[in-house]
Design a protein around this motif. Structure first.
Motif, short mmCIF file in Angstrom:
data_model
loop_
_atom_site.label_atom_id
_atom_site.label_comp_id
_atom_site.label_asym_id
_atom_site.label_seq_id
_atom_site.Cartn_x
_atom_site.Cartn_y
_atom_site.Cartn_z
N LYS A 155 3.81 -24.00 3.42
CA LYS A 155 4.07 -22.97 4.43
C LYS A 155 4.36 -21.64 3.77
CE LYS A 155 5.96 -26.07 7.95
NZ LYS A 155 7.16 -26.41 8.78
N TRP A 156 5.21 -21.65 2.74
CA TRP A 156 5.56 -20.40 2.08
C TRP A 156 4.38 -19.82 1.31
CZ3 TRP A 156 9.38 -17.42 3.25
CH2 TRP A 156 10.51 -17.95 3.86
N PHE A 157 3.55 -20.73 0.75
CA PHE A 157 2.36 -20.23 0.07
C PHE A 157 1.43 -19.52 1.07
CE2 PHE A 157 3.01 -23.14 -3.66
CZ PHE A 157 2.98 -22.13 -4.61
N ARG A 158 1.28 -20.09 2.27
CA ARG A 158 0.43 -19.47 3.27
C ARG A 158 1.00 -18.12 3.71
NH1 ARG A 158 -3.52 -22.38 5.79
NH2 ARG A 158 -3.75 -24.55 5.15
N ARG A 159 2.31 -18.06 3.88
CA ARG A 159 2.93 -16.78 4.23
C ARG A 159 2.71 -15.75 3.12
NH1 ARG A 159 8.60 -19.53 6.28
NH2 ARG A 159 7.77 -20.42 8.23
N GLY A 160 2.84 -16.20 1.88
CA GLY A 160 2.59 -15.29 0.76
C GLY A 160 1.16 -14.80 0.72
N LEU A 161 0.22 -15.69 1.05
CA LEU A 161 -1.18 -15.29 1.07
C LEU A 161 -1.46 -14.29 2.19
CD1 LEU A 161 -2.96 -18.68 0.29
CD2 LEU A 161 -2.68 -16.72 -1.22
N TRP A 162 -0.80 -14.47 3.34
CA TRP A 162 -0.95 -13.46 4.40
C TRP A 162 -0.35 -12.12 3.98
CZ3 TRP A 162 -4.17 -13.08 8.09
CH2 TRP A 162 -4.69 -14.21 8.72
N LEU A 163 0.74 -12.18 3.22
CA LEU A 163 1.31 -10.94 2.68
C LEU A 163 0.31 -10.26 1.74
CD1 LEU A 163 3.68 -8.99 2.34
CD2 LEU A 163 4.55 -10.49 0.52
N VAL A 164 -0.38 -11.06 0.92
CA VAL A 164 -1.41 -10.52 0.04
C VAL A 164 -2.51 -9.86 0.86
CG1 VAL A 164 -3.23 -11.15 -1.60
CG2 VAL A 164 -0.95 -12.10 -1.86
N ALA A 165 -2.90 -10.52 1.97
CA ALA A 165 -3.95 -9.96 2.83
C ALA A 165 -3.55 -8.61 3.40
CB ALA A 165 -4.27 -10.94 3.96
N PHE A 166 -2.30 -8.50 3.90
CA PHE A 166 -1.85 -7.23 4.49
C PHE A 166 -1.68 -6.15 3.42
CE2 PHE A 166 -0.48 -10.01 8.05
CZ PHE A 166 -1.14 -9.34 9.07
N LEU A 167 -1.19 -6.53 2.24
CA LEU A 167 -1.06 -5.55 1.16
C LEU A 167 -2.44 -5.05 0.73
CD1 LEU A 167 1.74 -7.07 -1.11
CD2 LEU A 167 1.87 -5.00 0.29
N PHE A 168 -3.38 -5.95 0.62
CA PHE A 168 -4.75 -5.57 0.25
C PHE A 168 -5.33 -4.61 1.30
CE2 PHE A 168 -9.38 -6.73 -0.07
CZ PHE A 168 -9.58 -6.13 -1.30
N ALA A 169 -5.11 -4.94 2.59
CA ALA A 169 -5.58 -4.07 3.67
C ALA A 169 -4.88 -2.71 3.62
CB ALA A 169 -5.34 -4.73 5.03
N TRP A 170 -3.59 -2.70 3.30
CA TRP A 170 -2.83 -1.44 3.27
C TRP A 170 -3.35 -0.52 2.18
CZ3 TRP A 170 0.79 0.87 -0.14
CH2 TRP A 170 1.49 1.93 0.42
N PHE A 171 -3.57 -1.06 0.99
CA PHE A 171 -4.07 -0.23 -0.11
C PHE A 171 -5.50 0.24 0.16
CE2 PHE A 171 -0.71 -2.44 -2.62
CZ PHE A 171 -0.03 -1.30 -3.02
N LEU A 172 -6.33 -0.64 0.71
CA LEU A 172 -7.69 -0.22 1.06
C LEU A 172 -7.67 0.87 2.13
CD1 LEU A 172 -9.69 -3.59 1.23
CD2 LEU A 172 -9.90 -1.77 -0.47
N THR A 173 -6.75 0.74 3.09
CA THR A 173 -6.65 1.77 4.14
C THR A 173 -6.23 3.11 3.56
OG1 THR A 173 -6.08 0.08 5.78
CG2 THR A 173 -5.49 2.36 6.30
N GLY A 174 -5.27 3.09 2.63
CA GLY A 174 -4.86 4.34 1.99
C GLY A 174 -6.00 4.99 1.23
N LEU A 175 -6.77 4.18 0.50
CA LEU A 175 -7.92 4.72 -0.23
C LEU A 175 -8.97 5.26 0.74
CD1 LEU A 175 -9.49 5.14 -2.87
CD2 LEU A 175 -10.32 2.79 -2.64
N GLY A 176 -9.24 4.49 1.80
CA GLY A 176 -10.23 4.94 2.77
C GLY A 176 -9.81 6.21 3.48
N SER A 177 -8.52 6.32 3.81
CA SER A 177 -8.03 7.53 4.47
C SER A 177 -8.22 8.75 3.58
CB SER A 177 -6.56 7.36 4.83
OG SER A 177 -6.02 8.55 5.36
N THR A 178 -7.94 8.59 2.28
CA THR A 178 -8.12 9.71 1.35
C THR A 178 -9.58 10.12 1.25
OG1 THR A 178 -6.22 8.92 0.08
CG2 THR A 178 -7.70 10.48 -1.01
N ILE A 179 -10.47 9.13 1.17
CA ILE A 179 -11.89 9.43 1.04
C ILE A 179 -12.42 10.09 2.32
CG2 ILE A 179 -14.18 8.42 0.79
CD1 ILE A 179 -12.91 6.27 -0.97
N VAL A 180 -12.05 9.55 3.49
CA VAL A 180 -12.52 10.11 4.75
C VAL A 180 -12.00 11.53 4.94
CG1 VAL A 180 -12.34 9.89 7.26
CG2 VAL A 180 -12.84 7.89 5.88
#
Length: 357
Positions: free
Chosen positions: A10-35
């Motif tokens: 369960k905790w591993f799955r929660r950690g993986l979802w945290l990885v997913a949101f962190l990955f999305a957050w950094f990609l969003t920041g990069l995309g916002s800068t480029i746009v």
């Protein structure tokens, strides 16, 4: 999340979802800068770029020269007015003194003061002349200031006419530039959305699902949220049209997926009971049982009475008895909870739940 999962899983799955949101957050920041920086690929145009290249600099120079002349004339006018005020004050004071002296002269009737009368009269004439010269200087500076202001106004009027003539071309070029920049942004965000759709369809359950979901969240946010502040007046059409297309495609996919699912359920319910239980995922079966749902047909079943052993809807065996101690237990359990004896027939393939997920 299944209640039958191991605590660490369960905790591993929660950690993986945290990885997913962190990955999305950094990609969003990069995309916002480029746009946000995409307009820099276009040269910044102004209204002056579309005005007459010969007359515009001349008129601007004329305006600056007239402004400078008006400022100088105003400063000189202030000085001339101060001098005029001084001359007027001197003249008034001298006239008062002369009037008092003349009254005394008439009262005394002394002929020896005739020379003094002539001298004072000449002094008054001189003061009047000084006052007239100061007044003339004020009038000259007023004329210079007026000429400068009128020249400035004429040049500004001509410059405004040039701006009005160039405004249509400027606005047309601005719209074309806005359209190009919007095209750049759309060319960046729309493929991301298409890639996200492909990843969702093909890899959302793969081993790298946190990065897949992170990218999907980023692509959706970039297109439907991040792109909004940069949309031109007609950009909303593109966003809504794409949203409608995605909704139609997603709806058709969901309908087809539901039809395939119902077909698979019908085929599965036609299989023998033992085979059906063997093909069901262990964690999924346990999770459905805890929710009083049949793991096979997913219909509601009352399991709290302690007597229901088979699903009344599809006939799937839900509870059986231990072969060693004869205790009633879940037919999907791998071991008897009362004596710990292994089930006689394994109900699932020996595949770790983490790999199945």
């Amino acid at each position: 999340m299944s209640k039958s999962l191991r605590l660490s899983e369960k905790w591993f799955r929660r950690g993986l979802w945290l990885v997913a949101f962190l990955f999305a957050w950094f990609l969003t920041g990069l995309g916002s800068t480029i746009v946000g920086d995409l307009p820099k690929v276009e040269q910044v145009r102004s209204l002056d770029d579309f005005m007459d290249p010969q007359r515009t600099p001349q008129l601007k120079a004329t305006i600056k020269s007239a402004e400078r002349e008006a400022e100088e004339a105003q400063a000189a006018l202030d000085q001339a007015q101060l001098k005029l005020q001084t001359a007027q004050a001197n003249n008034r004071a001298a006239r008062e003194t002369y009037s008092n002296w003349l009254a005394t002269r008439r009262a005394t009737e002394r002929p020896e003061q005739d020379e003094e009368l002539l001298r004072r009269t000449r002094e008054l004439d001189g003061l009047r002349q000084t006052e007239r010269e100061a007044l003339a200087a004020v009038e000259r500076q007023q004329q210079i200031a007026l000429d400068a202001r009128q020249a400035q106004q004429r040049a500004q009027t001509q410059l405004q006419d040039l701006r009005e003539q160039a405004r249509d071309s400027y606005e047309s070029a601005l719209r074309a530039q806005e359209l190009r920049v919007f095209g750049y942004r759309l060319a960046l965000t729309l493929p991301l959305l298409l890639v996200a759709g492909w990843l969702f369809r093909k890899h959302r359950k793969g081993a790298s699902w946190p990065f897949v979901w992170g990218f999907i969240i980023f692509a959706l946010f970039a297109f439907f949220v991040e792109l909004v502040p940069y949309l031109p007046s007609y950009g909303g059409y593109v966003r809504y049209i794409v949203g409608i297309v995605l909704t139609v495609v997603g709806g058709r996919y969901a309908i087809q997926a539901l039809q395939r699912y119902l077909e698979r359920q019908k085929q599965a319910e036609a299989l023998p009971d033992t085979q059906r239980r063997r093909e069901l995922d262990y964690d999924l079966a346990q999770a459905r049982l805890t929710k009083n749902v049949c793991p096979g047909c997913e219909r509601a079943v009352d399991l709290k009475d302690g007597k229901t052993d088979f699903c009344p809807h599809c006939g799937l065996c839900l509870f059986d008895h231990c072969g060693h101690c004869h205790t009633r237990k879940s037919a999907f359990a791998r071991y008897c909870y009362a004596c710990g004896t292994a089930a006689a027939q394994p109900t699932t393939d020996a595949v770790p739940p983490a790999v199945q997920a």
